[in-house]
Design an enzyme around this catalytic site. Structure first.
Site, PDB file in Angstrom:
ATOM      1  N   THR A  87       0.433  55.159  57.724  1.00 57.34           N
ATOM      2  CA  THR A  87      -0.469  54.072  58.124  1.00 57.34           C
ATOM      3  C   THR A  87       0.402  52.845  58.382  1.00 57.34           C
ATOM      4  O   THR A  87       1.063  52.359  57.462  1.00 57.34           O
ATOM      5  CB  THR A  87      -1.474  53.758  56.999  1.00 57.34           C
ATOM      6  OG1 THR A  87      -2.179  54.948  56.680  1.00 57.34           O
ATOM      7  CG2 THR A  87      -2.458  52.676  57.438  1.00 57.34           C
ATOM      8  N   LYS A 162      -7.736  53.853  61.836  1.00 58.96           N
ATOM      9  CA  LYS A 162      -7.381  53.959  60.413  1.00 58.96           C
ATOM     10  C   LYS A 162      -7.621  52.636  59.671  1.00 58.96           C
ATOM     11  O   LYS A 162      -8.191  52.623  58.571  1.00 58.96           O
ATOM     12  CB  LYS A 162      -5.906  54.368  60.298  1.00 58.96           C
ATOM     13  CG  LYS A 162      -5.340  54.383  58.902  1.00 58.96           C
ATOM     14  CD  LYS A 162      -5.941  55.458  58.049  1.00 58.96           C
ATOM     15  CE  LYS A 162      -5.465  55.341  56.606  1.00 58.96           C
ATOM     16  NZ  LYS A 162      -6.117  56.308  55.731  1.00 58.96           N
ATOM     17  N   LYS A 237      -1.817  46.802  51.379  1.00 59.42           N
ATOM     18  CA  LYS A 237      -1.096  46.885  52.660  1.00 59.42           C
ATOM     19  C   LYS A 237      -2.084  47.098  53.801  1.00 59.42           C
ATOM     20  O   LYS A 237      -2.044  46.410  54.825  1.00 59.42           O
ATOM     21  CB  LYS A 237      -0.083  48.041  52.613  1.00 59.42           C
ATOM     22  CG  LYS A 237       0.658  48.262  53.907  1.00 59.42           C
ATOM     23  CD  LYS A 237       1.426  49.575  53.947  1.00 59.42           C
ATOM     24  CE  LYS A 237       0.592  50.672  54.549  1.00 59.42           C
ATOM     25  NZ  LYS A 237       1.337  51.925  54.812  1.00 59.42           N
TER      26      LYS A 237
HETATM   27  P1  NAD Z   1       4.832  57.551  49.030  1.00 59.76           P
HETATM   28  O1  NAD Z   1       5.449  56.243  48.688  1.00 59.76           O
HETATM   29  O2  NAD Z   1       4.477  58.524  47.956  1.00 59.76           O
HETATM   30  O3  NAD Z   1       5.763  58.343  50.095  1.00 59.76           O
HETATM   31  C1  NAD Z   1       6.582  57.739  51.046  1.00 59.76           C
HETATM   32  C2  NAD Z   1       7.930  58.448  50.982  1.00 59.76           C
HETATM   33  O4  NAD Z   1       8.769  57.955  52.037  1.00 59.76           O
HETATM   34  C3  NAD Z   1       8.679  58.219  49.657  1.00 59.76           C
HETATM   35  O5  NAD Z   1       8.945  59.472  49.038  1.00 59.76           O
HETATM   36  C4  NAD Z   1       9.962  57.505  50.093  1.00 59.76           C
HETATM   37  O6  NAD Z   1      11.086  57.862  49.307  1.00 59.76           O
HETATM   38  C5  NAD Z   1      10.097  57.957  51.532  1.00 59.76           C
HETATM   39  N1  NAD Z   1      10.938  57.094  52.358  1.00 59.76           N
HETATM   40  C6  NAD Z   1      10.994  55.740  52.368  1.00 59.76           C
HETATM   41  N2  NAD Z   1      11.892  55.319  53.295  1.00 59.76           N
HETATM   42  C7  NAD Z   1      12.404  56.435  53.872  1.00 59.76           C
HETATM   43  C8  NAD Z   1      13.359  56.659  54.911  1.00 59.76           C
HETATM   44  N3  NAD Z   1      13.969  55.650  55.516  1.00 59.76           N
HETATM   45  N4  NAD Z   1      13.639  57.941  55.261  1.00 59.76           N
HETATM   46  C9  NAD Z   1      13.022  58.981  54.625  1.00 59.76           C
HETATM   47  N5  NAD Z   1      12.102  58.821  53.647  1.00 59.76           N
HETATM   48  C10 NAD Z   1      11.803  57.573  53.273  1.00 59.76           C
HETATM   49  O7  NAD Z   1       3.539  57.197  49.903  1.00 59.76           O
HETATM   50  P2  NAD Z   1       2.338  58.188  50.293  1.00 59.76           P
HETATM   51  O8  NAD Z   1       1.237  57.975  49.318  1.00 59.76           O
HETATM   52  O9  NAD Z   1       2.869  59.550  50.564  1.00 59.76           O
HETATM   53  O10 NAD Z   1       1.878  57.492  51.666  1.00 59.76           O
HETATM   54  C11 NAD Z   1       2.626  57.677  52.879  1.00 59.76           C
HETATM   55  C12 NAD Z   1       1.839  57.010  54.001  1.00 59.76           C
HETATM   56  O11 NAD Z   1       0.540  57.606  54.075  1.00 59.76           O
HETATM   57  C13 NAD Z   1       1.621  55.514  53.809  1.00 59.76           C
HETATM   58  O12 NAD Z   1       1.752  54.901  55.070  1.00 59.76           O
HETATM   59  C14 NAD Z   1       0.202  55.435  53.274  1.00 59.76           C
HETATM   60  O13 NAD Z   1      -0.419  54.193  53.613  1.00 59.76           O
HETATM   61  C15 NAD Z   1      -0.463  56.598  53.981  1.00 59.76           C
HETATM   62  N6  NAD Z   1      -1.606  57.196  53.280  1.00 59.76           N
HETATM   63  C16 NAD Z   1      -1.589  57.446  51.942  1.00 59.76           C
HETATM   64  C17 NAD Z   1      -2.692  58.024  51.333  1.00 59.76           C
HETATM   65  C18 NAD Z   1      -2.718  58.328  49.842  1.00 59.76           C
HETATM   66  O14 NAD Z   1      -3.808  58.644  49.317  1.00 59.76           O
HETATM   67  N7  NAD Z   1      -1.581  58.284  49.143  1.00 59.76           N
HETATM   68  C19 NAD Z   1      -3.835  58.339  52.076  1.00 59.76           C
HETATM   69  C20 NAD Z   1      -3.812  58.112  53.465  1.00 59.76           C
HETATM   70  C21 NAD Z   1      -2.692  57.535  54.051  1.00 59.76           C
END
Ligand code: NAD
Length: 290
Positions: A87, A162, A237
Site C-alpha cells: 500500500t 485501497k 500510514k
Molecule cells: P511488514 O513490515 O511485516 O513487511 C514488510 C517487509 O519488507 C519486512 O519484512 C521488511 O524487512 C521488508 N523490507 C523493507 N525494506 C526492504 C527492502 N529494501 N528490500 C526487501 N525487503 C524489504 O509489513 P506487512 O504487514 O507485510 O505489510 C506490507 C504491505 O502490505 C504494507 O504496504 C502494508 O500497508 C500492506 N498491507 C498490510 C496488511 C496487513 O494486515 N498487515 C493488509 C493489507 C495491506
C-alpha cells in the site's frame, strides 16, 4: 512460472508460500533476512528479480518501493511484469509505472485487502491499476493469492481504491471501539453487544470479522494481546495517504481527518506503536469524556 518476491513480512511470506504451493518457482528477498519454506533465498532484490517473468513487491511504503524499483527494474528482462502489492501513495505507484514503461517492463499496482488471514488462506482481494496486458499477466497469480481481483483502471487506480477502502476501515474501527467502550460504561455485556450489532445495521468487517473485544466473535488480534495483525502504525500510514490524496484532489473527508488525528496520537504519544490497530479499544476503555 519463475517469480521474484521482494518483501517477505507478515503479508509477503504467506503470499509467496501460496505461490510455491501452486507449483511456481519463487525466489525471495527481504532485508530482514526472512526465509520462507521452499522459497529460494536471494542475496538482494536484483538477484531475486533476475530471470523472473513476474516480480512481486510487498514493502512497507512508497519511499522503499521507489528505492527497490530503481534497483530491480534494470535487473528485469524486457517484457517481464512488476506487480507491487504494497500500500503506497498514488504518486509513487505512477512514478514506478513510468520507470517500468521506459525500461520495457509491464507494471501493475495491486494493493490488497484481507489482512494476514487472507494472505495465509489465499483469500485476499486485489485492487489493480495498469494496462489490460499487464493485468492479464498478473491475474493468474492473483487467483492463487486471492479470491478476487478488480481491475480498477490505469496505473495508480489500485492504490486510489485501497486508500478509500482503508479510510473506511480506520473510521469504522474507531467507531466500533468507542461503541464497545460506551456499552461497557452502560453496563451492557460485550457478547450481547456483539450478538446484536453483528446482525444489525451497525455490522461491519471490524465488528463481524475482526472484533476488537478479546474473546468475542471470530479469532482476531484482540485474542492475542493485540499483537499485529495490521499494526496501528500501518493504519496511520494509510490514513495519511488518504488525507494527502484528499488534499491534492480537493475532496472533503472530515471523518478521515479525525481518524488520522486519533491514530497519530495513539501511535506517537500513547501506547499504540507496534500494537494492532484494534488496540484502540483498550485505549477508549481507559478514558472518560474529560
Ligand atoms: P511488514 O513490515 O511485516 O513487511 C514488510 C517487509 O519488507 C519486512 O519484512 C521488511 O524487512 C521488508 N523490507 C523493507 N525494506 C526492504 C527492502 N529494501 N528490500 C526487501 N525487503 C524489504 O509489513 P506487512 O504487514 O507485510 O505489510 C506490507 C504491505 O502490505 C504494507 O504496504 C502494508 O500497508 C500492506 N498491507 C498490510 C496488511 C496487513 O494486515 N498487515 C493488509 C493489507 C495491506
Amino acid at each position: 512460472m519463475k517469480i521474484g518476491f521482494i518483501g517477505l513480512g507478515n503479508m509477503g511470506a504467506p503470499m509467496a508460500a501460496n505461490l510455491v504451493k501452486a507449483g511456481h518457482e519463487v525466489t525471495g528477498f527481504d532485508t530482514a533476512g526472512v526465509t520462507v519454506e521452499d522459497v529460494t533465498p536471494a542475496a538482494s532484490g536484483p538477484e531475486a528479480a533476475k530471470g523472473a517473468e513476474v516480480v512481486i513487491t510487498m514493502l512497507p511504503n512508497g519511499a522503499i518501493l521507489r528505492l527497490v524499483a530503481a534497483e530491480v527494474i534494470p535487473a528485469m528482462a524486457k517484457g517481464a511484469t512488476l506487480v507491487d502489492c504494497s500500500t503506497v501513495d498514488v504518486d509513487s505507484a505512477k512514478s514506478v509505472a513510468q520507470d517500468t514503461e521506459k525500461a520495457g517492463i509491464l507494471f501493475v499496482d495491486a494493493p490488497v485487502s484481507g489482512g494476514i488471514g487472507g494472505a495465509a488462506g489465499g483469500t485476499l482481494t486485489f485492487m489493480a491499476g495498469g494496462s489490460d496486458v499487464a493485468f492479464a499477466k498478473a491475474e493468474p497469480l492473483f487467483d492463487i493469492m486471492g479470491q478476487k481481483a478488480v481491475h480498477c483502471g490505469e496505473a495508480g487506480a489500485g492504490q486510489a481504491a485501497k486508500i478509500c477502502n482503508n479510510m473506511i476501515l480506520g473510521v469504522t474501527m474507531i467507531a466500533t471501539c468507542e461503541a464497545f467502550a460506551l456499552a461497557d460504561k452502560l453496563g451492557l455485556d460485550r457478547q450481547k453487544m456483539f450478538d446484536v450489532v453483528s446482525t444489525s445495521s451497525g455490522y461491519s468487517w471490524t465488528m463481524n470479522a475482526y472484533c476488537p473485544a478479546p474473546g468475542i466473535g471470530p479469532q482476531s488480534p484482540a485474542d492475542n494481546d493485540y499483537k499485529p495483525g495490521f499494526a496501528a502504525d500501518l493504519m496511520l500510514k494509510d490514513l495519511r495517504l488518504s488525507q494527502q490524496a484528499a488534499e491534492s484532489a480537493d475532496a472533503d473527508t472530515p471523518m478521515g481527518a479525525l481518524a488520522q488525528a486519533l491514530y497519530a496520537r495513539f501511535v506517537e504519544e500513547e501506547d499504540g506503536a507496534g500494537r494492532d490497530f484494534s488496540a484502540m479499544l483498550p485505549r477508549f476503555e481507559k478514558r472518560g469524556r474529560g
